[in-house]
Design a protein around this motif. Structure first.
Motif, PDB file in Angstrom:
ATOM      1  N   GLU A  62      -4.027   3.373  -9.016  1.00  0.00           N
ATOM      2  CA  GLU A  62      -4.744   2.473  -8.113  1.00  0.00           C
ATOM      3  C   GLU A  62      -5.234   1.234  -8.866  1.00  0.00           C
ATOM      4  O   GLU A  62      -5.125   0.108  -8.377  1.00  0.00           O
ATOM      5  CB  GLU A  62      -5.923   3.217  -7.490  1.00  0.00           C
ATOM      6  N   ARG A  70       0.822  -1.205   0.000  1.00  0.00           N
ATOM      7  CA  ARG A  70       0.000   0.000   0.000  1.00  0.00           C
ATOM      8  C   ARG A  70       0.860   1.262   0.000  1.00  0.00           C
ATOM      9  O   ARG A  70       0.546   2.249  -0.679  1.00  0.00           O
ATOM     10  CB  ARG A  70      -0.902  -0.029   1.241  1.00  0.00           C
ATOM     11  N   ASP A 103       0.694   4.509  -2.616  1.00  0.00           N
ATOM     12  CA  ASP A 103       0.455   5.884  -2.158  1.00  0.00           C
ATOM     13  C   ASP A 103       1.593   6.815  -2.572  1.00  0.00           C
ATOM     14  O   ASP A 103       1.356   7.966  -2.955  1.00  0.00           O
ATOM     15  CB  ASP A 103       0.282   5.908  -0.638  1.00  0.00           C
TER      16      ASP A 103
END
Length: 225
Positions: free
Chosen positions: A37, A4, A8
């Motif tokens: 994403e 993750r 980001d």
């Protein structure tokens, strides 16, 4: 699975580098961040997220062919033909496959990028819901299987039976339903990736459903180093 934090960080880089809004998040950089994403969800390797096919410096004839498929991704999907890229290391197989997949995702299609090692590991894992895994492979609008090679199949009759049955099911289902599937391989004789009966079966499927491209050239990753 891509961490993750990495997702980001890459999204923030896109926003911070936007010349339109200076990092305040406009519609343009917001859309690019949203695509990142989706690239991550499709498991596309991070190194290809920001690369355009216009930058491809490999085989010129191959570039022209693939550029057309990327430019008219709706036709590529509608035609339903699968592709197989064969070439030595660094000739742009993964790069090209990822660019097709990124364009498909940007156009609203679902996509998934896996390697042969991923497939083998998930088939063998007791912690994976294999029926769900097969469903993901079979149902994606576009599927890339990279490193499509006999190196990942243990040389035994039992393993050939297991992987041959599993992969033949995935490929046959996708080919017959005209779902574009991109296979990337370093093996010069791709019909021998599977042994015995499955070699004949794969050869038959490939001849009928797959456009095969042999990519010439040197290792462009080494050239650019």
């Amino acid at each position: 699975m891509i961490p993750r934090k990495k997702i980001d960080v890459k999204k923030q880089e896109v926003i911070d580098s936007c010349t339109n809004c200076g990092g305040t998040v406009c519609s343009e950089c917001g859309a690019k961040a949203a695509r990142i994403e989706r690239y991550a969800y499709a498991n596309i390797p991070v190194e290809y997220w920001g690369k355009s096919f216009k930058e491809f410096s490999g085989d010129a004839n191959f570039k022209k062919i693939i550029a057309k498929k990327i430019q008219d991704i709706d036709k590529t999907y509608s035609d339903g033909k699968s592709l197989m890229f064969i070439g030595s290391l660094g000739t742009g197989k993964s790069y090209s496959a990822s660019c097709i997949l990124k364009r498909a995702i940007a156009a609203g299609y679902t996509g998934l990028y896996v390697t042969m090692a991923d497939v083998v590991a998930n088939i063998l894992s007791s912690e994976v819901d294999t029926s769900k895994y097969y469903k993901n492979l079979v149902s994606a609008d576009f599927l890339v299987i990279d490193e499509f090679s006999s190196h990942w199949i243990f040389p035994s009759e039992k393993s050939e039976q297991l992987f041959g049955t599993s992969l033949e099911f995935v490929l046959r289902t996708r080919f017959q339903n005209q779902l574009p599937t991109i296979l990337c391989s370093n093996d010069s004789d791709v019909d021998e990736i599977f042994g015995g009966f499955f070699a004949k079966s794969f050869r038959s499927l490939r001849n009928h459903h797959v456009e095969l491209y042999v990519i010439g050239g040197i290792d462009y990753r080494r050239k650019d180093a």
